[in-house]
Design a protein around this motif. Structure first.
Motif, short mmCIF file in Angstrom:
data_model
loop_
_atom_site.label_atom_id
_atom_site.label_comp_id
_atom_site.label_asym_id
_atom_site.label_seq_id
_atom_site.Cartn_x
_atom_site.Cartn_y
_atom_site.Cartn_z
N LEU A 97 0.83 -1.21 0.00
CA LEU A 97 0.00 0.00 0.00
C LEU A 97 0.86 1.25 0.00
N TRP A 98 1.88 1.29 0.85
CA TRP A 98 2.73 2.48 0.96
C TRP A 98 3.48 2.75 -0.33
N TYR A 99 3.92 1.69 -1.03
CA TYR A 99 4.69 1.87 -2.26
C TYR A 99 3.84 2.08 -3.48
N SER A 100 2.53 1.90 -3.35
CA SER A 100 1.65 2.12 -4.48
C SER A 100 1.58 3.60 -4.79
N LYS A 101 1.91 3.94 -6.00
CA LYS A 101 1.92 5.35 -6.42
C LYS A 101 0.52 5.87 -6.74
N SER A 102 -0.46 4.95 -6.80
CA SER A 102 -1.80 5.36 -7.21
C SER A 102 -2.69 5.78 -6.03
N ILE A 103 -2.22 5.60 -4.78
CA ILE A 103 -3.03 6.02 -3.65
C ILE A 103 -2.20 6.83 -2.67
N THR A 104 -2.89 7.67 -1.93
CA THR A 104 -2.27 8.44 -0.86
C THR A 104 -3.10 8.22 0.40
N ILE A 105 -2.59 8.65 1.52
CA ILE A 105 -3.23 8.40 2.80
C ILE A 105 -4.64 9.01 2.89
N ASP A 106 -4.93 10.01 2.07
CA ASP A 106 -6.26 10.62 2.11
C ASP A 106 -7.29 9.85 1.27
N VAL A 107 -6.88 8.74 0.65
CA VAL A 107 -7.80 7.91 -0.13
C VAL A 107 -8.37 6.82 0.77
N PRO A 108 -9.70 6.77 0.96
CA PRO A 108 -10.30 5.68 1.75
C PRO A 108 -10.13 4.34 1.03
N LEU A 109 -9.92 3.29 1.79
CA LEU A 109 -9.73 1.96 1.22
C LEU A 109 -10.87 1.02 1.61
N LEU A 110 -11.22 0.12 0.71
CA LEU A 110 -12.13 -0.97 0.99
C LEU A 110 -11.37 -2.24 0.63
N PHE A 111 -11.20 -3.14 1.58
CA PHE A 111 -10.42 -4.36 1.37
C PHE A 111 -11.34 -5.53 1.03
N ILE A 112 -10.90 -6.35 0.06
CA ILE A 112 -11.49 -7.65 -0.19
C ILE A 112 -10.34 -8.64 -0.09
N ALA A 113 -10.40 -9.52 0.90
CA ALA A 113 -9.29 -10.44 1.16
C ALA A 113 -9.79 -11.87 1.20
N PHE A 114 -8.92 -12.79 0.78
CA PHE A 114 -9.27 -14.20 0.73
C PHE A 114 -8.25 -15.06 1.49
N SER A 115 -8.75 -15.95 2.32
CA SER A 115 -7.96 -16.98 2.98
C SER A 115 -6.77 -16.37 3.73
N ALA A 116 -5.54 -16.76 3.40
CA ALA A 116 -4.36 -16.22 4.08
C ALA A 116 -4.25 -14.71 3.90
N GLY A 117 -4.81 -14.19 2.81
CA GLY A 117 -4.80 -12.75 2.57
C GLY A 117 -5.58 -11.97 3.61
N VAL A 118 -6.53 -12.62 4.27
CA VAL A 118 -7.30 -11.95 5.33
C VAL A 118 -6.37 -11.56 6.48
N VAL A 119 -5.41 -12.43 6.79
CA VAL A 119 -4.48 -12.19 7.89
C VAL A 119 -3.68 -10.91 7.65
N GLY A 120 -3.02 -10.83 6.50
CA GLY A 120 -2.21 -9.65 6.20
C GLY A 120 -3.05 -8.40 5.97
N ALA A 121 -4.20 -8.57 5.32
CA ALA A 121 -5.02 -7.42 4.96
C ALA A 121 -5.66 -6.76 6.18
N VAL A 122 -6.14 -7.55 7.15
CA VAL A 122 -6.77 -6.91 8.31
C VAL A 122 -5.73 -6.13 9.11
N GLY A 123 -4.52 -6.66 9.22
CA GLY A 123 -3.46 -5.90 9.89
C GLY A 123 -3.08 -4.66 9.11
N ALA A 124 -3.05 -4.76 7.79
CA ALA A 124 -2.74 -3.60 6.96
C ALA A 124 -3.84 -2.55 7.07
N ALA A 125 -5.10 -2.99 7.22
CA ALA A 125 -6.21 -2.04 7.40
C ALA A 125 -6.02 -1.24 8.69
N TYR A 126 -5.67 -1.93 9.78
CA TYR A 126 -5.40 -1.23 11.05
C TYR A 126 -4.22 -0.28 10.90
#
Length: 186
Positions: free
Chosen positions: A55-84
């Motif tokens: 997320l931080w290295y993505s040039k297409s978003i900045t901190i003022d952009v709201p995010l909506l996550f869709i995560a699957f299986s093991a991706g739920v683990v990393g994504a929920v922590g990244a959301a926090y």
């Protein structure tokens, strides 16, 4: 708002099939700043640090952009922590859709939606996770099937009505996810 897709540990073609089943024009969306797919060949899906780096290295978003996550299986683990982590950095999380992240405790100060491949997973995961609304496949499908083919995974959308009574509506996993996206402005 940007939709962030966090796949699990599987072949990338399954994520392509998920996106084809969910969005009619997903290839044009993938070139948009409103849609990011975490490349799990470069970032470990269950690593909060890796998903946050993505997320931080993505040039297409900045901190003022709201995010909506869709995560699957093991991706739920990393994504929920990244959301926090996104929130701790000052960002906003519009919602979190967790697909078959069984056993992963899910709570947060953002809306959480669970999608399960069968009733047992839905019921037993509910012990560890909160959620605003949820979906489970009925008849049950294989774990990877709900990711590969959400448009053919039929089941039940469980939601609260205005008098706090849980009701169930027949729907496909893809329709459920699209309704959540619509409700959050995507």
């Amino acid at each position: 708002m940007t939709v962030v897709i966090c796949p699990g540990i599987h072949e990338s073609k399954l994520t392509d099939q998920f996106l084809e089943g969910l969005f009619v024009n997903w290839r044009s969306l993938s070139n948009s700043s409103h849609f990011l797919v975490c490349p799990t060949q470069d970032y470990t899906p269950y690593s909060v640090i890796d998903i946050s780096k993505f997320l931080w290295y993505s040039k297409s978003i900045t901190i003022d952009v709201p995010l909506l996550f869709i995560a699957f299986s093991a991706g739920v683990v990393g994504a929920v922590g990244a959301a926090y982590t996104w929130q701790l950095q000052g960002g906003q999380v519009k919602a979190f859709i967790a697909i078959d992240g069984w056993g992963m405790p899910l709570t947060g100060n953002f809306p959480i939606y669970r999608v399960s491949h069968d009733y047992f997973t839905h019921w037993s995961w509910g012990i560890f996770a909160s959620g605003d609304e949820s979906f489970y496949a009925y008849p049950s499908v294989e774990h990877l099937e709900i990711w590969r083919s959400p448009q053919t995974s039929s089941g039940w959308w469980l939601h609260q009505n205005s008098i706090e009574v849980e009701t169930a509506t027949p729907i496909t996993a893809a329709e459920f996810i699209r309704k959540i996206l619509e409700n959050h402005g995507e």
